[in-house]
Design a protein around this motif. Structure first.
Motif, PDB file in Angstrom:
ATOM      1  N   LYS A  21      40.299  38.790  31.882  1.00 52.31           N
ATOM      2  CA  LYS A  21      39.821  37.849  30.855  1.00 52.31           C
ATOM      3  C   LYS A  21      40.999  37.170  30.152  1.00 52.31           C
ATOM      4  O   LYS A  21      40.934  35.988  29.824  1.00 52.31           O
ATOM      5  CB  LYS A  21      38.933  38.559  29.843  1.00 52.31           C
ATOM      6  N   GLN A  22      42.062  37.941  29.931  1.00 60.70           N
ATOM      7  CA  GLN A  22      43.252  37.348  29.339  1.00 60.70           C
ATOM      8  C   GLN A  22      44.471  38.207  29.596  1.00 60.70           C
ATOM      9  O   GLN A  22      44.357  39.387  29.909  1.00 60.70           O
ATOM     10  CB  GLN A  22      43.068  37.102  27.839  1.00 60.70           C
ATOM     11  N   ILE A  23      45.627  37.575  29.483  1.00 64.81           N
ATOM     12  CA  ILE A  23      46.905  38.275  29.570  1.00 64.81           C
ATOM     13  C   ILE A  23      47.648  37.929  28.289  1.00 64.81           C
ATOM     14  O   ILE A  23      47.986  36.761  28.052  1.00 64.81           O
ATOM     15  CB  ILE A  23      47.724  37.848  30.800  1.00 64.81           C
ATOM     16  N   GLY A  24      47.865  38.935  27.451  1.00 61.20           N
ATOM     17  CA  GLY A  24      48.455  38.672  26.137  1.00 61.20           C
ATOM     18  C   GLY A  24      47.553  37.739  25.347  1.00 61.20           C
ATOM     19  O   GLY A  24      46.354  37.981  25.220  1.00 61.20           O
ATOM     20  N   ASP A  25      48.113  36.649  24.849  1.00 56.47           N
ATOM     21  CA  ASP A  25      47.319  35.673  24.091  1.00 56.47           C
ATOM     22  C   ASP A  25      46.720  34.591  24.969  1.00 56.47           C
ATOM     23  O   ASP A  25      45.974  33.738  24.495  1.00 56.47           O
ATOM     24  CB  ASP A  25      48.197  34.998  23.025  1.00 56.47           C
ATOM     25  N   LYS A  33      44.197  33.150  27.409  1.00 58.17           N
ATOM     26  CA  LYS A  33      42.846  33.390  27.928  1.00 58.17           C
ATOM     27  C   LYS A  33      42.726  32.776  29.310  1.00 58.17           C
ATOM     28  O   LYS A  33      43.048  31.616  29.514  1.00 58.17           O
ATOM     29  CB  LYS A  33      41.810  32.803  26.978  1.00 58.17           C
ATOM     30  N   LEU A  34      42.244  33.587  30.249  1.00 58.74           N
ATOM     31  CA  LEU A  34      42.123  33.152  31.645  1.00 58.74           C
ATOM     32  C   LEU A  34      40.678  32.994  32.094  1.00 58.74           C
ATOM     33  O   LEU A  34      40.414  32.499  33.173  1.00 58.74           O
ATOM     34  CB  LEU A  34      42.828  34.151  32.569  1.00 58.74           C
ATOM     35  N   SER A  35      39.734  33.464  31.297  1.00 63.71           N
ATOM     36  CA  SER A  35      38.308  33.375  31.621  1.00 63.71           C
ATOM     37  C   SER A  35      37.920  34.143  32.873  1.00 63.71           C
ATOM     38  O   SER A  35      36.977  33.775  33.569  1.00 63.71           O
ATOM     39  CB  SER A  35      37.873  31.909  31.757  1.00 63.71           C
ATOM     40  N   GLY A  36      38.643  35.209  33.187  1.00 65.65           N
ATOM     41  CA  GLY A  36      38.250  36.063  34.298  1.00 65.65           C
ATOM     42  C   GLY A  36      36.929  36.757  33.995  1.00 65.65           C
ATOM     43  O   GLY A  36      36.500  36.834  32.842  1.00 65.65           O
ATOM     44  N   LEU A  37      36.292  37.278  35.014  1.00 67.17           N
ATOM     45  CA  LEU A  37      34.982  37.910  34.840  1.00 67.17           C
ATOM     46  C   LEU A  37      35.064  39.325  34.273  1.00 67.17           C
ATOM     47  O   LEU A  37      34.107  39.806  33.678  1.00 67.17           O
ATOM     48  CB  LEU A  37      34.240  37.937  36.182  1.00 67.17           C
ATOM     49  N   THR A  38      36.208  40.000  34.472  1.00 67.42           N
ATOM     50  CA  THR A  38      36.352  41.388  34.021  1.00 67.42           C
ATOM     51  C   THR A  38      37.579  41.544  33.123  1.00 67.42           C
ATOM     52  O   THR A  38      38.492  40.717  33.154  1.00 67.42           O
ATOM     53  CB  THR A  38      36.465  42.348  35.219  1.00 67.42           C
ATOM     54  N   GLU A  39      37.614  42.618  32.357  1.00 65.57           N
ATOM     55  CA  GLU A  39      38.706  42.832  31.400  1.00 65.57           C
ATOM     56  C   GLU A  39      40.076  42.947  32.069  1.00 65.57           C
ATOM     57  O   GLU A  39      41.020  42.302  31.658  1.00 65.57           O
ATOM     58  CB  GLU A  39      38.438  44.096  30.557  1.00 65.57           C
ATOM     59  N   LYS A  40      40.191  43.803  33.089  1.00 65.92           N
ATOM     60  CA  LYS A  40      41.489  44.048  33.731  1.00 65.92           C
ATOM     61  C   LYS A  40      41.707  43.210  34.975  1.00 65.92           C
ATOM     62  O   LYS A  40      42.784  43.243  35.566  1.00 65.92           O
ATOM     63  CB  LYS A  40      41.621  45.521  34.137  1.00 65.92           C
ATOM     64  N   GLY A  41      40.701  42.470  35.409  1.00 69.13           N
ATOM     65  CA  GLY A  41      40.799  41.778  36.689  1.00 69.13           C
ATOM     66  C   GLY A  41      40.485  42.761  37.804  1.00 69.13           C
ATOM     67  O   GLY A  41      40.423  43.976  37.594  1.00 69.13           O
ATOM     68  N   LEU A  42      40.253  42.260  38.985  1.00 72.28           N
ATOM     69  CA  LEU A  42      39.939  43.153  40.106  1.00 72.28           C
ATOM     70  C   LEU A  42      41.137  44.018  40.440  1.00 72.28           C
ATOM     71  O   LEU A  42      42.280  43.566  40.425  1.00 72.28           O
ATOM     72  CB  LEU A  42      39.532  42.339  41.341  1.00 72.28           C
ATOM     73  N   GLN A  43      40.858  45.266  40.752  1.00 69.77           N
ATOM     74  CA  GLN A  43      41.888  46.231  41.111  1.00 69.77           C
ATOM     75  C   GLN A  43      41.729  46.624  42.577  1.00 69.77           C
ATOM     76  O   GLN A  43      40.704  46.332  43.200  1.00 69.77           O
ATOM     77  CB  GLN A  43      41.778  47.472  40.221  1.00 69.77           C
TER      78      GLN A  43
END
Length: 199
Positions: A144-148, A150-160
């Motif tokens: 969803k974001q990295i630091g400040d 915002k990337l609007s990804g679907l999940t908090e950590k991104g796919l792992q």
């Protein structure tokens, strides 16, 4: 001389008349991305309601998704800061299947094989800059974001690594109004993506 000019004049007049008539009969509609997005949203809602009632809706992108398998690990997505922009950079190895909403498969990895993509995505516009994946995949992978930022990804950590996700995306985030291979223009698409590795 009159005999030579008459057919020449008639030919020029015919070409001019044909050109004007073609210009007037060109009723090609202008592509309206917002209207298409609304149409896709209704189509996807009906599709999800009838086939995948447990899917979640991301209101920021209009993408429906299901986390089929949570990934393991703590991969840290990276931002590359250049003079002109910031880019999300990662290199996934995946297995995937892409379908039209009719159910027909238009692309997939071969059985027991994977494919690797090198991704460099402009984070300011959410559209691939030097990327071999469509924007819907960027939203699926990105946190969803990295630091400040915002990337609007679907999940908090991104796919792992080991994650498996099912996404159903409007054409805005797939191929838009371009027909591509077996994919007609303005097609919402359905993907299942399994993350085999991340670098």
């Amino acid at each position: 001389m009159k005999k030579i000019l008459s057919p020449l004049f008639l030919g020029i007049a015919a070409i001019a008349l044909f050109t004007v008539s073609c210009a007037k009969s060109d009723d090609t509609p202008v592509y309206d991305a917002a209207a298409q997005f609304k149409t896709d949203s209704v189509t996807l809602k009906n599709y999800v309601d009838s086939k995948f009632p447990d899917a979640q809706y991301d209101s920021g992108t209009g993408i429906w998704y299901e986390i089929l398998t949570e990934g393991e690990g703590n991969y840290q997505y990276k931002i590359v800061d250049t003079l002109n922009a910031k880019f999300l950079k990662f290199k996934p190895t995946v297995k995937y299947t892409g379908r039209l909403l009719s159910g027909s498969i238009f692309d997939q990895t071969e059985t027991d094989k994977t494919t690797t993509f090198e991704i460099l995505t402009n984070t300011g516009y959410y559209y691939p800059f030097e990327s071999t994946i469509i924007p819907a995949w960027t939203f699926a992978f990105a946190p969803k974001q990295i630091g400040d930022l915002k990337l609007s990804g679907l999940t908090e950590k991104g796919l792992q690594k080991g994650a498996k996700i099912h996404i159903m995306a409007p054409s805005r985030w797939t191929y838009g109004n371009r027909a591509t291979g077996k994919i007609p223009a303005n097609s919402p698409l359905d993907f299942v993506i399994e993350v085999v590795d991340l670098k």
